[in-house]
Design an enzyme around this catalytic site. Structure first.
Site, PDB file in Angstrom:
ATOM      1  N   ASP A 179       0.906  -1.141   0.000  1.00 33.92           N
ATOM      2  CA  ASP A 179       0.000   0.000   0.000  1.00 33.92           C
ATOM      3  C   ASP A 179       0.946   1.191   0.000  1.00 33.92           C
ATOM      4  O   ASP A 179       1.580   1.482   1.021  1.00 33.92           O
ATOM      5  CB  ASP A 179      -0.892   0.003   1.243  1.00 33.92           C
ATOM      6  CG  ASP A 179      -1.908   1.121   1.181  1.00 33.92           C
ATOM      7  OD1 ASP A 179      -1.489   2.281   0.992  1.00 33.92           O
ATOM      8  OD2 ASP A 179      -3.109   0.857   1.310  1.00 33.92           O
ATOM      9  N   HIS A 180       1.087   1.848  -1.146  1.00 30.41           N
ATOM     10  CA  HIS A 180       2.202   2.799  -1.234  1.00 30.41           C
ATOM     11  C   HIS A 180       2.035   3.987  -0.288  1.00 30.41           C
ATOM     12  O   HIS A 180       3.005   4.673   0.025  1.00 30.41           O
ATOM     13  CB  HIS A 180       2.464   3.234  -2.683  1.00 30.41           C
ATOM     14  CG  HIS A 180       1.554   4.287  -3.216  1.00 30.41           C
ATOM     15  ND1 HIS A 180       0.326   4.013  -3.751  1.00 30.41           N
ATOM     16  CD2 HIS A 180       1.689   5.629  -3.306  1.00 30.41           C
ATOM     17  CE1 HIS A 180      -0.242   5.140  -4.139  1.00 30.41           C
ATOM     18  NE2 HIS A 180       0.563   6.145  -3.885  1.00 30.41           N
ATOM     19  N   HIS A 242      -5.847   2.793   0.877  1.00 27.11           N
ATOM     20  CA  HIS A 242      -5.009   3.900   1.349  1.00 27.11           C
ATOM     21  C   HIS A 242      -5.657   4.688   2.497  1.00 27.11           C
ATOM     22  O   HIS A 242      -4.998   5.010   3.484  1.00 27.11           O
ATOM     23  CB  HIS A 242      -4.710   4.879   0.215  1.00 27.11           C
ATOM     24  CG  HIS A 242      -4.106   4.242  -0.996  1.00 27.11           C
ATOM     25  ND1 HIS A 242      -3.151   3.259  -0.920  1.00 27.11           N
ATOM     26  CD2 HIS A 242      -4.323   4.437  -2.324  1.00 27.11           C
ATOM     27  CE1 HIS A 242      -2.796   2.888  -2.139  1.00 27.11           C
ATOM     28  NE2 HIS A 242      -3.490   3.591  -3.006  1.00 27.11           N
TER      29      HIS A 242
HETATM   30  O1  LIG Z   1      -3.119   3.971  -5.720  1.00 25.58           O
HETATM   31  C1  LIG Z   1      -3.465   4.998  -6.278  1.00 25.58           C
HETATM   32  O2  LIG Z   1      -2.924   6.157  -5.873  1.00 25.58           O
HETATM   33  C2  LIG Z   1      -2.916   7.283  -6.722  1.00 25.58           C
HETATM   34  C3  LIG Z   1      -2.628   8.493  -5.839  1.00 25.58           C
HETATM   35  O3  LIG Z   1      -1.387   8.312  -5.241  1.00 25.58           O
HETATM   36  P1  LIG Z   1      -0.549   9.552  -4.722  1.00 25.58           P
HETATM   37  O4  LIG Z   1       0.680   8.958  -4.144  1.00 25.58           O
HETATM   38  O5  LIG Z   1      -0.296  10.438  -5.920  1.00 25.58           O
HETATM   39  O6  LIG Z   1      -1.386  10.274  -3.719  1.00 25.58           O
HETATM   40  C4  LIG Z   1      -4.222   7.469  -7.457  1.00 25.58           C
HETATM   41  O7  LIG Z   1      -4.085   8.482  -8.424  1.00 25.58           O
HETATM   42  C5  LIG Z   1      -4.580   6.184  -8.151  1.00 25.58           C
HETATM   43  O8  LIG Z   1      -5.865   6.314  -8.735  1.00 25.58           O
HETATM   44  C6  LIG Z   1      -4.596   5.028  -7.184  1.00 25.58           C
HETATM   45  O9  LIG Z   1      -4.713   3.805  -7.915  1.00 25.58           O
END
Ligand SMILES: O=C1O[C@H](COP(=O)(O)O)[C@@H](O)[C@H](O)[C@H]1O
Ligand SMILES: NC(=O)C1=CN([C@@H]2O[C@H](COP(=O)(O)OP(=O)(O)OC[C@H]3O[C@@H](n4cnc5c(N)ncnc54)[C@H](OP(=O)(O)O)[C@@H]3O)[C@@H](O)[C@H]2O)C=CC1
Length: 509
Positions: A179-180, A242
């Site tokens: 989960d990045h 997230h």
């Molecule tokens: O996992 C995802 O995250 C991005 C947003 O990530 P961020 O690090 O730029 O806040 C999102 O745009 C994407 O739809 C989603 O799959």
């Protein structure tokens, strides 16, 4: 860290190019990657090792946070990469892969530690794990680990089915669910912020906190991912994973020096304590929205249903907001507001803790008309921590005014990216910032009534203009209080973004 082989499924894909290669390179440059190392990239298309290395190099030029690439270091790094053709559904390709991995292990003197990274579509997760086991790739004298990308299922049932089949090939402690958001430095800092500041630690409870707001707003629309996004929507794409992970990281309470197991058990406690939603009442606590045409960052943009690849009558939500309650003595009666959306006014991921007003405030000459104390944690794109306090303004007859204790982190090229932190941790076997199955299952369990209410038409879709703060209904969800907005929005000045701000600044100074 022990040396290992990094087997990358989906080596020709978008994620590998944008995130994984730059992360590996930065780890290498920072001396965090043990050498010698072996990366074996996989995909269906035929590529020579040279072409593959050229693609990796191109991705570093395009996406590495480091502007200057040292050519000697780069050459040494690229020599670690080789490519194999593999079609996920062809068992014989895994046998070939095993031979390739073993040859590299023998040549480089690597122990049989194997990291399998699944950067492919979710429909491939199960067959790959099964084939790793069937081919013998998973029978190692060292460790084996699986890094798996999102989405982890599309509802509770499919997530459980996926987990059951993965655990036939890998044990829970061998599975690293990415989960990045958990790799973002400020998210990883949350616990430290709480336990190393007795002031915050003491205040982190319902006696002092009025509400918590967690926002991830994006300015981008669906981009080139219509096929995936229209079947997912904001609830599956951002909220179930997230946003609920951010909530767990915010609400858990830990003793100093906690182990990964303790962290995960406290996170699990938070999500387990979420007050369940009843399908029929979902609309009282959740708002779904979809963007219509508007203007974002000075540019006219199309509405969601006019985006290429999106069904003109799509009912997929691009915005979701929810009010949640944690039924736990520390959080009882503190509403938690969460929202995330695309094509919003500003790109910002932030957590705002709003503190309660004093019960009997004889010093308050504003008669309640002042902003409360806030703790604002900016996660991305900027990283900052701001504590908003009230003080007497001598120029305004002693009325209260807000001052800010503000910290902003350095330039973003110095800060490791989420994928760097996470890949490094997985290579070390540290699962603290990965989602445990229990958390994933409980998150789906909480979200399931929202999925069902949406499908059954119990949660109508509200339109919002691109470039706005989302549908009106999301403001109504707060029932009297308000979302703390960004500094440019003059309706509410929660977090002035002041470059090189002194420790304490006066609003508007
Ligand atoms: O996992 C995802 O995250 C991005 C947003 O990530 P961020 O690090 O730029 O806040 C999102 O745009 C994407 O739809 C989603 O799959
Ligand atoms: N891109 C992103 O920003 C993000 C992606 N993710 C997740 O990461 C994963 C990968 O996404 P992304 O890189 O964007 O996807 P892409 O479509 O860009 O890449 C897919 C990869 O899978 C390979 N592939 C496709 N079919 C097969 C097959 N039958 N056998 C073997 N390999 C195959 C492709 O290689 P080839 O065509 O050569 O076979 C390609 O390397 C997905 O789970 C996605 O949800 C998660 C967060 C963000």
């Amino acid at each position: 860290m022990e040396a290992s082989t990094f087997v990358l499924f989906g080596a020709t894909g978008d994620l590998a190019k944008r995130k994984i290669y730059p992360a590996l390179y930065n780890l290498y440059v920072d001396g965090k990657f043990s050498t010698p190392f072996s990366v074996i990239g996989l995909g269906r298309r035929e590529l020579s090792n040279e072409t593959f290395r050229a693609q990796v190099l191109q991705s570093l030029h395009s996406f590495s946070r480091r502007a200057a690439l040292d050519s000697l270091q780069l050459q040494a790094f690229l020599q670690g990469f080789e490519y194999s053709v593999l079609d996920v559904g062809h068992p014989e390709d895994y046998t070939k892969l095993l031979k390739h991995v073993r040859e590299r292990e023998a040549l480089l003197g690597l122990p049989e530690n194997r990291m399998f990274y699944l950067s492919v579509g979710p429909e491939f997760f199960e067959p790959i794990a099964a084939n790793i086991q069937a081919s013998g790739l998973g029978d190692t004298l060292g460790w084996k680990r699986l890094i798996i990308e999102k989405p982890f299922g599309r509802d509770l049932k499919s997530a459980r089915a996926l987990n059951t089949s993965l655990t036939e090939a890998f044990k829970e402690e061998e599975i690293f669910r990415i989960d990045h958001y958990l790799g973002k430095p400020m998210v990883q800092n949350l616990e430290v912020l709480k336990y190393s500041n007795p002031v915050l630690r003491a205040l982190w409870q319902n006696r002092y906190i009025a509400n918590v707001q967690i926002t991830a707003s994006e300015t981008v629309g669906v981009e080139e991912r219509a096929g995936y996004y229209d079947k997912s929507g904001a609830l599956r794409d951002m909220f179930q994973n997230h946003m609920l992970q951010l909530l767990m990281m915010t609400a858990m309470q830990l003793p100093k020096g906690s182990t990964p197991e303790e962290v995960r058990s406290k996170k699990k406690h938070v999500v387990k304590s979420l007050r369940p939603l009843i399908k029929e009442d979902v609309a009282l606590n959740v708002v779904r929205g979809q963007y219509t045409p508007g203007e974002v960052e000075g540019r006219a943009v199309a509405g969601y249903t006019s985006e290429p690849g999106i069904d003109r009558s799509s009912q997929t939500e691009t915005f979701i907001a929810a009010r949640l309650w944690i039924d736990d003595p520390l959080w009882n009666e503190v509403p938690i507001y969460i929202r995330t959306g695309k094509r919003m006014k500003q790109k910002s991921t932030r957590i705002v803790i709003e503190f309660k007003e004093p019960f009997n405030d004889s010093h308050n000459k504003n008669k309640g008309d002042h902003t409360p104390n806030l703790l604002i944690i900016e996660i991305s794109p900027d990283e900052a921590i701001t504590l908003q306090l009230n003080t007497k303004d001598p120029q305004q007859h002693g009325e209260l005014t807000s001052v800010h204790a503000n910290y902003q982190s350095g330039s973003s090229s110095d800060v490791p990216e989420a994928y760097e932190n996470l890949i490094f941790d997985a290579l070390r076997g540290d699962a603290t910032f990965f989602a445990h199955w229990d958390e994933v299952e409980l998150s789906w369990q909480w979200v399931q009534p929202i999925l069902e209410a949406s499908e059954e038409g119990l949660l109508p879709l509200q339109a919002y203009r691109s470039g706005s703060h989302g549908p009106d209904g999301s403001a109504a969800l707060l029932g009297g209080t308000e979302w703390w907005l960004d500094s440019e929005d003059k309706t509410n000045e929660a977090a002035p973004s002041v470059p090189d701000a002194p420790a304490i600044i006066r609003t508007g100074a």
